[in-house]
Motif scaffolding. Sequence first.
Motif, PDB file in Angstrom:
ATOM      1  N   TRP A 303       0.801  -1.231   0.000  1.00 42.89           N
ATOM      2  CA  TRP A 303       0.000   0.000   0.000  1.00 42.89           C
ATOM      3  C   TRP A 303       0.835   1.282   0.000  1.00 42.89           C
ATOM      4  CZ3 TRP A 303      -4.030   2.376  -1.495  1.00 42.89           C
ATOM      5  CH2 TRP A 303      -4.432   3.570  -0.909  1.00 42.89           C
ATOM      6  N   PHE A 308      -2.661   3.294  -5.239  1.00 45.90           N
ATOM      7  CA  PHE A 308      -3.567   2.702  -6.243  1.00 45.90           C
ATOM      8  C   PHE A 308      -2.839   2.317  -7.536  1.00 45.90           C
ATOM      9  CE2 PHE A 308      -6.202   5.518  -3.621  1.00 45.90           C
ATOM     10  CZ  PHE A 308      -7.151   4.615  -3.189  1.00 45.90           C
ATOM     11  N   ASP A 333      -2.330  -4.595  -1.856  1.00 47.70           N
ATOM     12  CA  ASP A 333      -3.382  -3.807  -1.205  1.00 47.70           C
ATOM     13  C   ASP A 333      -4.338  -3.266  -2.263  1.00 47.70           C
ATOM     14  OD1 ASP A 333      -4.491  -1.513   0.678  1.00 47.70           O
ATOM     15  OD2 ASP A 333      -3.258  -2.784   1.967  1.00 47.70           O
ATOM     16  N   TRP A 378      -6.106  -7.417  -0.764  1.00 45.94           N
ATOM     17  CA  TRP A 378      -6.965  -6.440  -0.081  1.00 45.94           C
ATOM     18  C   TRP A 378      -8.360  -6.439  -0.706  1.00 45.94           C
ATOM     19  CZ3 TRP A 378      -9.808  -2.277  -1.770  1.00 45.94           C
ATOM     20  CH2 TRP A 378     -10.152  -1.269  -0.851  1.00 45.94           C
ATOM     21  N   ARG A 410     -15.315   9.171   1.078  1.00 42.54           N
ATOM     22  CA  ARG A 410     -14.202   8.557   0.340  1.00 42.54           C
ATOM     23  C   ARG A 410     -14.694   8.040  -1.026  1.00 42.54           C
ATOM     24  NH1 ARG A 410      -9.868   3.808   0.544  1.00 42.54           N
ATOM     25  NH2 ARG A 410      -7.995   4.998   0.878  1.00 42.54           N
ATOM     26  N   LYS A 443      -7.019  -9.037   3.497  1.00 37.39           N
ATOM     27  CA  LYS A 443      -7.107  -7.817   4.320  1.00 37.39           C
ATOM     28  C   LYS A 443      -8.457  -7.189   3.984  1.00 37.39           C
ATOM     29  CE  LYS A 443      -5.019  -3.277   5.048  1.00 37.39           C
ATOM     30  NZ  LYS A 443      -3.946  -2.367   4.635  1.00 37.39           N
ATOM     31  N   ASP A 445     -11.074  -4.386   4.450  1.00 37.70           N
ATOM     32  CA  ASP A 445     -11.083  -2.979   4.849  1.00 37.70           C
ATOM     33  C   ASP A 445     -12.527  -2.451   4.867  1.00 37.70           C
ATOM     34  OD1 ASP A 445     -10.122  -0.447   5.393  1.00 37.70           O
ATOM     35  OD2 ASP A 445      -8.756  -0.359   3.687  1.00 37.70           O
ATOM     36  N   ASN A 447     -13.841   1.602   4.794  1.00 38.13           N
ATOM     37  CA  ASN A 447     -13.303   2.951   4.935  1.00 38.13           C
ATOM     38  C   ASN A 447     -14.280   4.071   5.214  1.00 38.13           C
ATOM     39  OD1 ASN A 447     -10.326   2.989   4.655  1.00 38.13           O
ATOM     40  ND2 ASN A 447     -10.816   1.726   2.891  1.00 38.13           N
ATOM     41  N   CYS A 492      -9.584  -4.431   9.120  1.00 37.47           N
ATOM     42  CA  CYS A 492      -9.092  -3.068   8.973  1.00 37.47           C
ATOM     43  C   CYS A 492     -10.303  -2.184   8.724  1.00 37.47           C
ATOM     44  CB  CYS A 492      -8.140  -3.057   7.775  1.00 37.47           C
ATOM     45  SG  CYS A 492      -7.655  -1.438   7.178  1.00 37.47           S
ATOM     46  N   SER A 494     -10.272   1.755   7.801  1.00 34.22           N
ATOM     47  CA  SER A 494      -9.544   3.026   7.745  1.00 34.22           C
ATOM     48  C   SER A 494      -8.466   3.008   8.803  1.00 34.22           C
ATOM     49  CB  SER A 494     -10.483   4.172   8.082  1.00 34.22           C
ATOM     50  OG  SER A 494     -10.982   4.749   6.934  1.00 34.22           O
ATOM     51  N   GLY A 495      -7.640   2.015   8.807  1.00 32.16           N
ATOM     52  CA  GLY A 495      -6.687   1.834   9.892  1.00 32.16           C
ATOM     53  C   GLY A 495      -7.324   1.000  10.986  1.00 32.16           C
ATOM     54  N   TRP A 511      -5.509  -4.561  11.755  1.00 27.74           N
ATOM     55  CA  TRP A 511      -4.637  -3.489  11.279  1.00 27.74           C
ATOM     56  C   TRP A 511      -4.775  -2.391  12.322  1.00 27.74           C
ATOM     57  CZ3 TRP A 511      -0.417  -2.121  10.002  1.00 27.74           C
ATOM     58  CH2 TRP A 511      -0.098  -0.910   9.391  1.00 27.74           C
ATOM     59  N   ASP A 514      -3.313   3.374  10.543  1.00 29.07           N
ATOM     60  CA  ASP A 514      -2.579   3.858   9.370  1.00 29.07           C
ATOM     61  C   ASP A 514      -1.408   4.724   9.794  1.00 29.07           C
ATOM     62  OD1 ASP A 514      -4.027   2.554   7.482  1.00 29.07           O
ATOM     63  OD2 ASP A 514      -5.277   4.254   6.915  1.00 29.07           O
ATOM     64  N   TRP A 540       3.716  -2.365  10.863  1.00 28.85           N
ATOM     65  CA  TRP A 540       4.602  -2.329   9.695  1.00 28.85           C
ATOM     66  C   TRP A 540       5.770  -1.375   9.896  1.00 28.85           C
ATOM     67  CZ3 TRP A 540       0.704  -0.708   5.287  1.00 28.85           C
ATOM     68  CH2 TRP A 540      -0.279  -1.682   5.139  1.00 28.85           C
TER      69      TRP A 540
HETATM   70  C1  DGJ Z   1      -7.173   2.116   4.565  1.00 29.73           C
HETATM   71  C2  DGJ Z   1      -6.214   1.147   5.190  1.00 29.73           C
HETATM   72  O1  DGJ Z   1      -6.065   1.414   6.539  1.00 29.73           O
HETATM   73  C3  DGJ Z   1      -4.879   1.201   4.457  1.00 29.73           C
HETATM   74  O2  DGJ Z   1      -3.962   0.335   5.066  1.00 29.73           O
HETATM   75  C4  DGJ Z   1      -5.094   0.844   3.018  1.00 29.73           C
HETATM   76  O3  DGJ Z   1      -5.490  -0.491   2.916  1.00 29.73           O
HETATM   77  C5  DGJ Z   1      -6.125   1.758   2.402  1.00 29.73           C
HETATM   78  N1  DGJ Z   1      -7.332   1.817   3.175  1.00 29.73           N
HETATM   79  C6  DGJ Z   1      -6.451   1.333   0.997  1.00 29.73           C
HETATM   80  O4  DGJ Z   1      -7.440   2.069   0.411  1.00 29.73           O
END
Ligand code: DGJ
Length: 693
Positions: A303, A308, A333, A378, A410, A443, A445, A447, A492, A494-495, A511, A514, A540
């Motif tokens: 990531w 992207f 990711d 991801w 987002r 993973k 996510d 967000n 995860c 958003s972190g 996770w 971030d 990380w």
């Molecule tokens: C939020 C995550 O916390 C990041 O590690 C990453 O995966 C991004 N999203 C990707 O869009």
Amino acid sequence: MIKVNESSKIFSLNTKNTQYVFGIDNEGLLRHLHWGKKINNEDELDIEILNEVSTNDPVYEITPEEFPVYGGLRYKENCLKVKFADGTRDIVYKYEGYEIDNDKLIIKLKDKYYNLIINLYYKVIEKQDLIERWVYVSNNSNEDIVIEEIYSAQLHIPYENLRFSNTHGHWAAEQQKFTQNVSYGKIYIENRRGISGHNHNPYFILDKNATETSGEVFFGALRLTGNFKGIIEQTAYGETLVQMGLNPYDFELSLKSKESFTTPSIICGYSDCGFERMSHNLHNFTKENILRKGLRPVLYNSWEATEFDVKCDEQIKLAKVAKEIGAELFVVDDGWFGERNGIHNGLGDWYVNEEKFPNGLNQLIEEVKNLGMKFGIWVEPEMVNPLSKLYKDNPDWIYSFDNRERTTSRGQYVLNMTKKEVKEYVYNTLDELLSNYDIDYIKWDANRPISEPGAKNLGDNEKNLWYEHIQAVYDIVKNLKEKHKDVLFEACASGGGRIDYGILGIFDDFWTSDNTDAYDRLFIQHTYSQIYPIKAMRSWVTDCPNFLSQRIIPLRFRYHSAMMGTLGIGSNILKYSKDEIELSKNMIEEYKNIRHIVQDGDFYRLENTSENDYHNFEYVNDDEALLFVFLPQSKVGHRPVRIRLRGLEEDKMYEFKYNGEMIVKSGAYLMNYGLKIHLRGDYQSELIYLKRR
Ligand code: DGJ
């Protein structure tokens, strides 16, 4: 052990060091009697007859009830509020008996008039001094009952003026600890977003001037992801109450005839020797009962290196270097699928982007596998971009209200996971992905929070979507794991927005944040470790200057900080110098040698005994121990510090290397005098391995 005195109707839940006692009083109320150190003979407890203090302090109000309901002369916080079909909003429960099912005690209550069953569950986790509580409510009548509020438990702490700790924060600032004095009035912590959130976390810690190793601590962690609420209240009657459960904010649940609802549970405990015992008990409980066994792999995640801009060739190059430095799992990711070139498109279209992977995803997977690594990917399955094909084909698959704009955040919407077809789509998409490709790690996510929470498919129970949403996520992952047994899942949002005991175990890794700044992480990890197990804490090593803090921290310190959890590398390793590659190889190899201690050992937050800002952590696993020492900046005097270890055996000798020299010291010396460490300069760190002789 569960003990019941049939004649006095006293129930005693005994763990190794604690006792939790309640009984049925003269009013037929379930009265809390004791929680804390063992009193041994619970029959010495007297269920005294309580008389109203005044008309404004009636018996119902002053009785420390195990599960207060809304009804009668009660004005305190209640754990259950219902509306019966005839409009009555008042519960009068009576005790109907109990049942013991191995380690569980079930207290059976029933409304005196309506056919509403309330069963309180208490599970005794003897070894770790924990009690797990939850509630089952069943509508055995022929008409609907509406639940307006329901909490998993109420807990009673026999003190005033306690200290309450939890987290505050926001994105990239998760797990920021706060501690405040409890006085009169109420403290609320909650989440209203559909994820557990980056600020408050679904747990409570109440202590009486405790330190890491001394003092009384009462705590509990709710097994719920999403909209939770916790209430902490110091009452006028000499105690502190805690309630935790589903957030009544935008909540209502209609139970049709013969339907039931079981709340998420809360795992509670008491320690009379500080926060360390609390953490150890919770950590050990998760290791024995919740977490998947086996050591977690060292991962590389692309990531921060590519965001992207995912290109197969570049990912292969990254994978080769990742292998060279010692990574065992390569995770691609965000950005590998659909038209995903930024935040505005792609989510929902889970096909491999052909421009980015002209020869298919398998080209990368095969390279990764040939290199001898596992492969991870991801996904953000609960979300959809308005520009995606999925949304164009199914605009009614998201939460929304008629005549209201659908708010993007987002660049995305939240899928209505409570819809059967959506849940099936998400399951099938992921099942296909896992079946068609050799994937070992997901993973997952999420967000953005839920908005415009309309879900007509739920009918009367639309307001229960917050809860149903996460149940759908749990179900999908559980089912995927049944079929794809070895796949590990990382939670995860958003972190670190989904760190909670609800998701733990269903997912394997968290996770954490971030925020990958190695110094900030020491604080995040410190607070995380209070309640959550190290084994699920992904950390990380990333590039400097750190994208967030702009801080430049030596790579060694960054490794040490990340090695305190399950190690990952998120740097652009294609830009690493020869020296950085060499250092990475050594650090990752060292981590592999010690990770069993980090992931499976007991974790200690050691004291800083110096004027300088030392951060000291220790792990002990049987005859081995690790000491991590961090010093962001040495100050005036720049003198050595003595760090007192814990968890060693006083009369045994320990061997370790420090400053290139082999040293042997007794456990007593190391714990009571301490190990002298001398760090000077900025961002200095040490990792010392100790072996019992
Ligand atoms: C939020 C995550 O916390 C990041 O590690 C990453 O995966 C991004 N999203 C990707 O869009």
